[in-house]
Write an enzyme that holds these catalytic residues in place. Structure first.
Site, PDB file in Angstrom:
ATOM      1  N   ASP A  54      -5.553  -7.294  -0.561  1.00 20.97           N
ATOM      2  CA  ASP A  54      -5.298  -6.692  -1.877  1.00 20.97           C
ATOM      3  C   ASP A  54      -3.938  -7.168  -2.343  1.00 20.97           C
ATOM      4  O   ASP A  54      -2.916  -6.812  -1.753  1.00 20.97           O
ATOM      5  CB  ASP A  54      -5.341  -5.165  -1.783  1.00 20.97           C
TER       6      ASP A  54
ATOM      7  N   ARG B 127      -2.580  -6.684  -5.381  1.00 21.72           N
ATOM      8  CA  ARG B 127      -2.118  -6.003  -6.587  1.00 21.72           C
ATOM      9  C   ARG B 127      -0.735  -5.382  -6.427  1.00 21.72           C
ATOM     10  O   ARG B 127      -0.427  -4.782  -5.399  1.00 21.72           O
ATOM     11  CB  ARG B 127      -3.127  -4.932  -7.007  1.00 21.72           C
TER      12      ARG B 127
END
Length: 216
Positions: A134, A136
């Site tokens: 991930d 982000r």
């Protein structure tokens, strides 16, 4: 105190939103100057919080396949639709963040889909491509909220990383409000992986009991 650079509002515009199931609501779309990642993120302001209430906020990462084309391989489209209505009813903001594929981009996401078709889960597929599980970063989200004058909120999310990152940037998350569970024959393994790999607060027991046949 947060050490993120100050961000200013660039423009505000009213837009009537209409969804395929007939639901509609008027929203204010807000753009910004000075976001740290240089992306064109948008705040969707919906409804009005009641007196003394904190706004309901969702950080929604862009998903072209789910949000636009209605892909059943994820739950992004239904989550977006749900969030708009729930926020409009209570008052708050949906941040539409240009972070396709948990931050790896559209082409890489589709490459990861191909690996998932060979048996890897969504996180293992990213790793096999040499990418983070991930990628982000919610610094820009914190900037946007601060520019809108929102430093206390209830977060509409099942993802603990979102609240952890906002808290590091001096945003107070008072309560976590879970989203719905939108299961299809194509995404149940994806949803299970979100629970086991990144501690999403989805009802794993229900997902484990779901006997959904593979698409034929």
């Amino acid at each position: 105190m947060s050490d993120i650079p100050a961000t200013t509002i660039r423009s505000r515009v009213r837009v009537p939103l209409r969804f395929g199931d007939g639901y509609g609501v008027d929203a204010e779309l807000v753009t910004f100057h000075g976001l740290t990642d240089g992306q064109e993120h948008v705040a969707v302001v919906l409804g009005e919080p009641g007196a003394g209430a904190v706004p309901l906020v969702r950080l929604h990462s862009e998903c072209l396949t789910g949000d636009v084309f209605g892909s059943a391989r994820c739950d992004c489209g239904p989550q977006l639709r749900e969030a708009v209505e729930r926020i409009a009813e209570r008052g708050g903001v949906l941040l539409y963040l240009r972070q396709e594929g948990r931050g790896i981009g559209l082409y890489n996401k589709l490459d990861a889909y191909a690996l998932q078709d060979q048996g890897l889960d969504t996180y293992a597929a990213n790793t096999a491509l040499g990418l983070p599980e991930d990628a982000r970063d919610y610094t820009s989200a914190a900037q946007m909220l601060t520019a809108l004058g929102i430093t206390d909120l209830d977060l509409l999310s099942n993802n603990p990383d979102k609240s952890a990152q906002l808290t590091r940037h001096a945003i107070t998350v008072r309560h976590h409000v879970p989203t719905g569970v939108f299961t299809t024959a194509h995404n149940v393994h994806y949803l299970r992986a979100k629970v086991t790999q990144t501690q999403h607060t989805l009802p794993l027991g229900e997902l484990e009991q779901t006997d959904i046949p593979a698409a034929g």
